[in-house]
Motif scaffolding. Structure first.
Motif, PDB file in Angstrom:
ATOM      1  N   ALA A  73       0.828  -1.208   0.000  1.00  0.00           N
ATOM      2  CA  ALA A  73       0.000   0.000   0.000  1.00  0.00           C
ATOM      3  C   ALA A  73       0.864   1.262   0.000  1.00  0.00           C
ATOM      4  N   LEU A  74       1.944   1.248   0.784  1.00  0.00           N
ATOM      5  CA  LEU A  74       2.847   2.400   0.802  1.00  0.00           C
ATOM      6  C   LEU A  74       3.536   2.577  -0.549  1.00  0.00           C
ATOM      7  N   LEU A  75       3.937   1.469  -1.163  1.00  0.00           N
ATOM      8  CA  LEU A  75       4.523   1.539  -2.509  1.00  0.00           C
ATOM      9  C   LEU A  75       3.521   2.095  -3.517  1.00  0.00           C
ATOM     10  N   ALA A  76       2.290   1.632  -3.412  1.00  0.00           N
ATOM     11  CA  ALA A  76       1.254   2.075  -4.344  1.00  0.00           C
ATOM     12  C   ALA A  76       1.077   3.589  -4.280  1.00  0.00           C
ATOM     13  N   GLU A  77       1.064   4.112  -3.081  1.00  0.00           N
ATOM     14  CA  GLU A  77       0.940   5.569  -2.939  1.00  0.00           C
ATOM     15  C   GLU A  77       2.141   6.274  -3.558  1.00  0.00           C
ATOM     16  N   LYS A  78       3.322   5.748  -3.323  1.00  0.00           N
ATOM     17  CA  LYS A  78       4.546   6.339  -3.865  1.00  0.00           C
ATOM     18  C   LYS A  78       4.544   6.303  -5.393  1.00  0.00           C
ATOM     19  N   HIS A  79       4.072   5.196  -5.962  1.00  0.00           N
ATOM     20  CA  HIS A  79       4.056   5.026  -7.414  1.00  0.00           C
ATOM     21  C   HIS A  79       2.789   5.583  -8.054  1.00  0.00           C
ATOM     22  N   ASP A  80       1.848   6.062  -7.237  1.00  0.00           N
ATOM     23  CA  ASP A  80       0.550   6.520  -7.728  1.00  0.00           C
ATOM     24  C   ASP A  80      -0.069   5.462  -8.636  1.00  0.00           C
ATOM     25  N   HIS A  81      -0.019   4.220  -8.162  1.00  0.00           N
ATOM     26  CA  HIS A  81      -0.540   3.085  -8.918  1.00  0.00           C
ATOM     27  C   HIS A  81      -1.142   2.110  -7.914  1.00  0.00           C
ATOM     28  N   HIS A  82      -2.406   1.893  -8.013  1.00  0.00           N
ATOM     29  CA  HIS A  82      -3.083   1.134  -6.969  1.00  0.00           C
ATOM     30  C   HIS A  82      -3.539  -0.223  -7.492  1.00  0.00           C
ATOM     31  N   PRO A  83      -3.003  -1.287  -6.909  1.00  0.00           N
ATOM     32  CA  PRO A  83      -3.305  -2.633  -7.393  1.00  0.00           C
ATOM     33  C   PRO A  83      -4.722  -3.074  -7.059  1.00  0.00           C
ATOM     34  N   GLU A  84      -5.162  -4.045  -7.818  1.00  0.00           N
ATOM     35  CA  GLU A  84      -6.384  -4.763  -7.476  1.00  0.00           C
ATOM     36  C   GLU A  84      -5.896  -5.972  -6.687  1.00  0.00           C
ATOM     37  N   TRP A  85      -6.453  -6.174  -5.511  1.00  0.00           N
ATOM     38  CA  TRP A  85      -5.956  -7.286  -4.708  1.00  0.00           C
ATOM     39  C   TRP A  85      -7.029  -7.873  -3.823  1.00  0.00           C
TER      40      TRP A  85
ATOM     41  N   THR B 295      -3.175  -0.762 -15.983  1.00  0.00           N
ATOM     42  CA  THR B 295      -3.276   0.695 -15.947  1.00  0.00           C
ATOM     43  C   THR B 295      -4.549   1.100 -16.674  1.00  0.00           C
ATOM     44  N   HIS B 296      -5.542   1.511 -15.938  1.00  0.00           N
ATOM     45  CA  HIS B 296      -6.836   1.833 -16.526  1.00  0.00           C
ATOM     46  C   HIS B 296      -6.724   2.965 -17.545  1.00  0.00           C
ATOM     47  N   ASP B 297      -5.893   3.968 -17.261  1.00  0.00           N
ATOM     48  CA  ASP B 297      -5.715   5.092 -18.197  1.00  0.00           C
ATOM     49  C   ASP B 297      -5.171   4.642 -19.544  1.00  0.00           C
ATOM     50  N   ALA B 298      -4.388   3.568 -19.547  1.00  0.00           N
ATOM     51  CA  ALA B 298      -3.788   3.063 -20.785  1.00  0.00           C
ATOM     52  C   ALA B 298      -4.663   1.997 -21.434  1.00  0.00           C
ATOM     53  N   GLY B 299      -5.709   1.590 -20.756  1.00  0.00           N
ATOM     54  CA  GLY B 299      -6.560   0.539 -21.291  1.00  0.00           C
ATOM     55  C   GLY B 299      -5.922  -0.837 -21.200  1.00  0.00           C
ATOM     56  N   GLY B 300      -4.944  -0.991 -20.312  1.00  0.00           N
ATOM     57  CA  GLY B 300      -4.257  -2.272 -20.145  1.00  0.00           C
ATOM     58  C   GLY B 300      -2.875  -2.059 -19.569  1.00  0.00           C
ATOM     59  N   LEU B 301      -1.994  -2.979 -19.877  1.00  0.00           N
ATOM     60  CA  LEU B 301      -0.644  -2.929 -19.307  1.00  0.00           C
ATOM     61  C   LEU B 301       0.162  -1.746 -19.817  1.00  0.00           C
ATOM     62  N   SER B 302       0.944  -1.178 -18.889  1.00  0.00           N
ATOM     63  CA  SER B 302       1.843  -0.078 -19.223  1.00  0.00           C
ATOM     64  C   SER B 302       3.136  -0.240 -18.426  1.00  0.00           C
ATOM     65  N   GLU B 303       4.075   0.649 -18.676  1.00  0.00           N
ATOM     66  CA  GLU B 303       5.337   0.634 -17.919  1.00  0.00           C
ATOM     67  C   GLU B 303       5.086   0.811 -16.426  1.00  0.00           C
ATOM     68  N   ARG B 304       4.007   1.469 -16.071  1.00  0.00           N
ATOM     69  CA  ARG B 304       3.683   1.654 -14.652  1.00  0.00           C
ATOM     70  C   ARG B 304       3.450   0.313 -13.965  1.00  0.00           C
ATOM     71  N   ASP B 305       2.855  -0.630 -14.681  1.00  0.00           N
ATOM     72  CA  ASP B 305       2.609  -1.957 -14.111  1.00  0.00           C
ATOM     73  C   ASP B 305       3.908  -2.722 -13.920  1.00  0.00           C
ATOM     74  N   ILE B 306       4.807  -2.608 -14.889  1.00  0.00           N
ATOM     75  CA  ILE B 306       6.108  -3.268 -14.774  1.00  0.00           C
ATOM     76  C   ILE B 306       6.869  -2.721 -13.579  1.00  0.00           C
TER      77      ILE B 306
ATOM     78  N   ALA C 233       8.740  -3.418  -8.000  1.00  0.00           N
ATOM     79  CA  ALA C 233       8.826  -2.866  -6.648  1.00  0.00           C
ATOM     80  C   ALA C 233       8.204  -3.822  -5.633  1.00  0.00           C
ATOM     81  N   ILE C 234       7.101  -4.458  -5.988  1.00  0.00           N
ATOM     82  CA  ILE C 234       6.472  -5.436  -5.097  1.00  0.00           C
ATOM     83  C   ILE C 234       7.416  -6.617  -4.893  1.00  0.00           C
ATOM     84  N   ASP C 235       7.995  -7.113  -5.975  1.00  0.00           N
ATOM     85  CA  ASP C 235       8.932  -8.235  -5.865  1.00  0.00           C
ATOM     86  C   ASP C 235      10.104  -7.889  -4.950  1.00  0.00           C
TER      87      ASP C 235
END
Length: 103
Positions: free
Chosen positions: A49-61, A74-85, A90-92
């Motif tokens: 959750a802290l990473l998500a806030e830092k990356h401004d990217h919120h996972p579905e979990w 990435t909803h704004d991209a309509g699918g996968l983007s560099e933000r997901d990578i 970062a999660i790993d």
């Protein structure tokens, strides 16, 4: 607005993020994690959750006792983007080498 991944970049995902898999039926990557107990699972979710806030990217979990399942898209991209990578990497990086990660 984020751009969708190129076909070449998509092809590199298995080598780049070997523990993540394409989620069936949608343009997302997913990974399941298993921990010793609920406390470890919840602590992991708090760190994500802290990473998500830092990356401004919120996972579905979802979480059930010692299991956590995460999907990234990435909803704004309509699918996968560099933000997901970046978020998946970062999660790993949060996991210790001896972590149990197969649900």
């Amino acid at each position: 607005m984020a751009e969708p991944l190129s076909p070449l970049r998509r092809a590199s995902l298995p080598a780049l993020l070997p523990a993540w898999a394409m989620e069936e039926g949608r343009d997302a990557i997913a990974r399941a994690f298993r921990f010793r107990d609920f406390s470890e699972a919840f602590a992991f979710m708090a760190r994500v959750a802290l990473l998500a806030e830092k990356h401004d990217h919120h996972p579905e979990w979802s979480n059930v006792w010692n299991r956590v399942e995460i999907a990234l898209t990435t909803h704004d991209a309509g699918g996968l983007s560099e933000r997901d990578i970046a978020m998946a990497a970062a999660i790993d990086a949060l996991l210790p080498p001896d972590a149990m990660t197969q649900a």
